[in-house]
Design an enzyme around this catalytic site. Structure first.
Site, PDB file in Angstrom:
ATOM      1  N   SER A   1      11.444  -4.881  15.867  1.00  0.00           N
ATOM      2  CA  SER A   1      10.815  -4.639  17.173  1.00  0.00           C
ATOM      3  C   SER A   1      11.369  -5.588  18.244  1.00  0.00           C
ATOM      4  O   SER A   1      11.981  -6.618  17.933  1.00  0.00           O
ATOM      5  CB  SER A   1       9.306  -4.849  17.049  1.00  0.00           C
ATOM      6  OG  SER A   1       9.062  -6.205  16.720  1.00  0.00           O
TER       7      SER A   1
ATOM      8  N   ILE B   1       0.855  -1.199   0.000  1.00  0.00           N
ATOM      9  CA  ILE B   1       0.000   0.000   0.000  1.00  0.00           C
ATOM     10  C   ILE B   1       0.887   1.246   0.000  1.00  0.00           C
ATOM     11  O   ILE B   1       1.829   1.342   0.806  1.00  0.00           O
ATOM     12  CB  ILE B   1      -0.862   0.049   1.287  1.00  0.00           C
ATOM     13  CG1 ILE B   1      -1.567  -1.291   1.544  1.00  0.00           C
ATOM     14  CG2 ILE B   1      -1.848   1.210   1.254  1.00  0.00           C
ATOM     15  CD1 ILE B   1      -2.704  -1.603   0.656  1.00  0.00           C
TER      16      ILE B   1
ATOM     17  N   TRP C   1      11.034  -1.627   8.083  1.00  0.00           N
ATOM     18  CA  TRP C   1      10.523  -0.893   6.915  1.00  0.00           C
ATOM     19  C   TRP C   1      10.933   0.568   6.853  1.00  0.00           C
ATOM     20  O   TRP C   1      10.680   1.247   5.873  1.00  0.00           O
ATOM     21  CB  TRP C   1       9.000  -0.968   6.857  1.00  0.00           C
ATOM     22  CG  TRP C   1       8.283  -0.780   8.172  1.00  0.00           C
ATOM     23  CD1 TRP C   1       7.761  -1.776   8.950  1.00  0.00           C
ATOM     24  CD2 TRP C   1       8.023   0.441   8.880  1.00  0.00           C
ATOM     25  NE1 TRP C   1       7.198  -1.245  10.085  1.00  0.00           N
ATOM     26  CE2 TRP C   1       7.336   0.119  10.067  1.00  0.00           C
ATOM     27  CE3 TRP C   1       8.307   1.791   8.613  1.00  0.00           C
ATOM     28  CZ2 TRP C   1       6.933   1.080  10.994  1.00  0.00           C
ATOM     29  CZ3 TRP C   1       7.919   2.736   9.532  1.00  0.00           C
ATOM     30  CH2 TRP C   1       7.238   2.394  10.705  1.00  0.00           C
TER      31      TRP C   1
ATOM     32  N   ASP D   1       6.586   2.715  -1.005  1.00  0.00           N
ATOM     33  CA  ASP D   1       6.346   1.720   0.040  1.00  0.00           C
ATOM     34  C   ASP D   1       6.200   2.323   1.428  1.00  0.00           C
ATOM     35  O   ASP D   1       5.314   1.935   2.179  1.00  0.00           O
ATOM     36  CB  ASP D   1       7.513   0.724   0.085  1.00  0.00           C
ATOM     37  CG  ASP D   1       7.155  -0.605  -0.557  1.00  0.00           C
ATOM     38  OD1 ASP D   1       5.971  -0.836  -0.824  1.00  0.00           O
ATOM     39  OD2 ASP D   1       8.078  -1.408  -0.781  1.00  0.00           O
TER      40      ASP D   1
ATOM     41  N   CYS E   1      14.754   4.452  14.707  1.00  0.00           N
ATOM     42  CA  CYS E   1      15.082   3.752  15.950  1.00  0.00           C
ATOM     43  C   CYS E   1      15.655   4.711  16.986  1.00  0.00           C
ATOM     44  O   CYS E   1      15.444   4.536  18.168  1.00  0.00           O
ATOM     45  CB  CYS E   1      16.044   2.603  15.671  1.00  0.00           C
ATOM     46  SG  CYS E   1      17.494   3.109  14.756  1.00  0.00           S
TER      47      CYS E   1
ATOM     48  N   LYS F   1      15.678 -10.670   4.279  1.00  0.00           N
ATOM     49  CA  LYS F   1      14.220 -10.736   4.421  1.00  0.00           C
ATOM     50  C   LYS F   1      13.781  -9.325   4.793  1.00  0.00           C
ATOM     51  O   LYS F   1      13.857  -8.905   5.950  1.00  0.00           O
ATOM     52  CB  LYS F   1      13.880 -11.762   5.502  1.00  0.00           C
ATOM     53  CG  LYS F   1      12.599 -11.572   6.248  1.00  0.00           C
ATOM     54  CD  LYS F   1      11.356 -11.648   5.422  1.00  0.00           C
ATOM     55  CE  LYS F   1      10.161 -11.347   6.310  1.00  0.00           C
ATOM     56  NZ  LYS F   1       9.726  -9.933   6.184  1.00  0.00           N
TER      57      LYS F   1
ATOM     58  N   GLU G   1      19.114  -5.340  16.684  1.00  0.00           N
ATOM     59  CA  GLU G   1      19.016  -3.866  16.687  1.00  0.00           C
ATOM     60  C   GLU G   1      17.540  -3.533  16.867  1.00  0.00           C
ATOM     61  O   GLU G   1      16.760  -3.638  15.924  1.00  0.00           O
ATOM     62  CB  GLU G   1      19.508  -3.294  15.351  1.00  0.00           C
ATOM     63  CG  GLU G   1      20.971  -3.522  15.060  1.00  0.00           C
ATOM     64  CD  GLU G   1      21.875  -2.663  15.910  1.00  0.00           C
ATOM     65  OE1 GLU G   1      21.376  -1.763  16.618  1.00  0.00           O
ATOM     66  OE2 GLU G   1      23.088  -2.901  15.886  1.00  0.00           O
TER      67      GLU G   1
ATOM     68  N   GLU H   1       7.954   2.595  23.210  1.00  0.00           N
ATOM     69  CA  GLU H   1       8.299   3.200  21.926  1.00  0.00           C
ATOM     70  C   GLU H   1       7.020   3.458  21.116  1.00  0.00           C
ATOM     71  O   GLU H   1       6.184   2.571  20.988  1.00  0.00           O
ATOM     72  CB  GLU H   1       9.212   2.248  21.142  1.00  0.00           C
ATOM     73  CG  GLU H   1       9.685   2.837  19.831  1.00  0.00           C
ATOM     74  CD  GLU H   1      10.529   1.851  19.025  1.00  0.00           C
ATOM     75  OE1 GLU H   1      10.119   0.690  18.891  1.00  0.00           O
ATOM     76  OE2 GLU H   1      11.593   2.267  18.542  1.00  0.00           O
TER      77      GLU H   1
END
Ligand code: NAD
Length: 489
Positions: free
Chosen positions: A228, A25, A151, A92, A283, A175, A249, A384
């Site tokens: 996460s 999307i 992402w 993206d 992050c 991945k 990370e 977070e």
């Protein structure tokens, strides 16, 4: 016709074994703009086999010179071709073009850095406390590395893993996040005639279908994960079951501590960039402003003035300051956390709601948000958000500032703002965090390690040990004198 992005395995675009696709999307429009392959175990098995074969080739595994040359080739290709990756990534994740273009322009540099660092690596003679023997250290590749990415900056995060992993003589299976996979697929395709088949593979799909299978594969000997806390914990659990190392990370709740003597304009700009660049989907987002109570009111007013001048819109336009949140799930999560913060007593100093942008009414736009009267026990102070939400808390002395900063499950980054250099160093040494920035925020360099403490993860990326982290140590002992009879009387 919607564009489809297949897996990239063993040097070729490869359709999904399942025959299934996942919609991608565009967060600016809310519309499907592409589809990515929905991977499964069969696709992962293919990639593992290709990577294993490629990693075992002697002219790759044993030839640092060859690897360095290929890394230079990757860097050169990215220097000339990176522009075609920009729009794909923005479609993206909605990050605005000025940030993405800068990241893409720098992409080749990460690979060049590790090509040069590899060329400088030498066999290490060990200084021993023994007579009659000598020893040296050899570094050997793991073989196949799993690189699982988030992402928010897919190709930069991938570069921090792929470049040193390749330099170390490994092959990789990347991945990317199911929320933003297209640029990683295109990246592998762009490099297809520069990189020998099987060294860089990309398998797309869901974390618990593809990511979990990569971590579980016997031939994958190390996993480097960015994402996460929940995802990282699952990865580490499976990796431990196989006795394979993992690097995590993870997230953060980074404090920005502003003292009364700070250069206020710099501090305001630093706090703005810390939390509102990339819509806070970073992050190291500086999401907790810990500020001296003498300057709090004026500082927050100045932040609000800066926010008032920002222009929302199409992330592909150069004049856009604020694009959409990267995906609907994240958008909903941020808004509901702000709602709960209100219920817990926080007051909204700025923003706090969805933003309707003319021409992009179905996009996931949100107002940059500043919250005051936030309790240090509130969810919004402790968890977070991964969005454009700044929580403000004031202090009256340095001990209070340090306690507030360190009272967190996370420890990824921190900012300190003061014109007193000695004082800044004293505070920096007391902050529990993998990175501390003094009077600036967000620098990143291939020469400096990145990573967290506490629930922000473990292991480091980049820095002087980055290639070694993707290799294993082997000691070769040499006897210099004859061996005496062990049972001689
Ligand atoms: P996420 O954990 O949902 O997903 C990250 C990746 O892990 C994705 O590719 C996902 O498909 C995969 N994954 C999910 N479950 C998995 C499983 N069980 N096994 C294997 N793989 C699995 O995280 P996200 O929402 O994509 O990213 C946001 C998070 O990433 C934030 O917490 C952010 O702070 C963190 N992050 C950290 C850094 C850093 O360098 N420390 C950088 C960027 C983002």
């Amino acid at each position: 016709m919607i564009r489809r992005f297949q897996h990239f395995i063993n040097g070729h675009s490869t359709p999904p074994n399942s025959g299934e696709w996942i919609d991608s999307i565009n967060p600016a429009t809310g519309a499907v703009w592409a589809q990515i392959a929905r991977g499964n175990k069969a696709d992962v098995d293919l990639a593992v086999e290709a990577a294993l074969t490629a990693s075992q080739q002697p002219d790759w595994r044993d030839s640092a010179a060859n690897r360095s040359e290929i890394l230079h080739g990757i860097a050169d290709r990215l220097d000339s071709e990176h522009k075609q990756l920009i729009e794909i990534e923005i479609n993206d994740n909605g990050k605005r073009i000025r940030e993405v273009a800068a990241q893409m322009a720098g992409l080749g540099g990460w690979y060049r850095h590790f090509a040069l660092a590899l060329a400088k690596m030498e066999v290490e003679e060990l200084t021993l406390d023994l007579e009659g023997v000598s020893a040296h250290l050899e570094l050997i590749p793991y073989g196949v590395i799993g690189a699982i990415t988030a992402w928010n900056s897919p190709l930069m995060i991938a570069a921090w893993k792929v470049a040193p992993a390749l330099a170390g003589g490994n092959a990789v299976i990347i991945k990317p996040s199911e929320m933003a996979s297209a640029s990683t697929v295109l990246f592998a395709e762009v490099l297809s005639d520069v990189v020998p088949d099987g060294l860089i593979n990309v398998v797309t799909g869901y974390g618990d279908e593809v990511g979990a299978e990569i971590v579980d594969a016997d031939a994958v000997k190390k996993v480097s994960f960015t994402g996460s806390e929940i995802g990282g914990s699952k990865v580490a659990t499976t990796a431990a079951k196989h006795v394979k190392p993992s690097t995590l990370e993870l997230g953060g709740k980074s404090p920005q501590i502003v003292f009364a003597d700070a250069d206020l304009e710099s501090a305001i700009n630093g706090v703005m960039s810390g939390i509102f660049l990339s819509n806070g989907q970073s992050c190291v987002a500086g999401s907790r402003l810990i500020i001296h109570d003498e300057i709090r009111g004026a500082f927050v007013e100045r932040l609000k003035e800066k926010l008032d001048g920002l222009h929302f819109g199409n992330p592909l336009r150069e004049d856009t300051d604020i694009g959409p949140i990267a995906n609907e799930a994240q958008f909903d999560k941020i808004l509901s956390m702000v709602d709960r913060a209100r219920q817990e007593g926080a007051t909204i100093a700025a923003g706090g709601s969805k933003k309707v942008v003319p021409g992009f009414e179905n996009g996931f736009f949100m107002e940059p948000t500043i919250l005051e009267n936030v309790s240090p026990y509130a969810e919004i102070w402790r968890k977070e958000v991964f969005g454009p939400v700044l929580c403000v808390h004031s202090f009256s002395n340095k001990e209070e500032a340090i306690t507030l900063a360190n009272d967190s499950d996370y420890g990824l980054a921190a900012g300190i703002w003061t014109t007193d250099e000695g004082f800044a160093s004293e505070i920096a040494s007391k902050i529990d965090s993998g990175t501390v920035y003094i009077n600036h925020y967000r620098s990143v360099s291939a020469c400096a390690p990145v990573g967290g403490i506490k629930k922000s993860g473990y292991g480091r990326e980049l820095g002087p040990n980055a290639i070694r982290d993707f290799m294993q140590e082997k000691v070769i002992w040499n006897g210099k004198v004859g061996v005496p009879d062990p049972f001689a009387r």
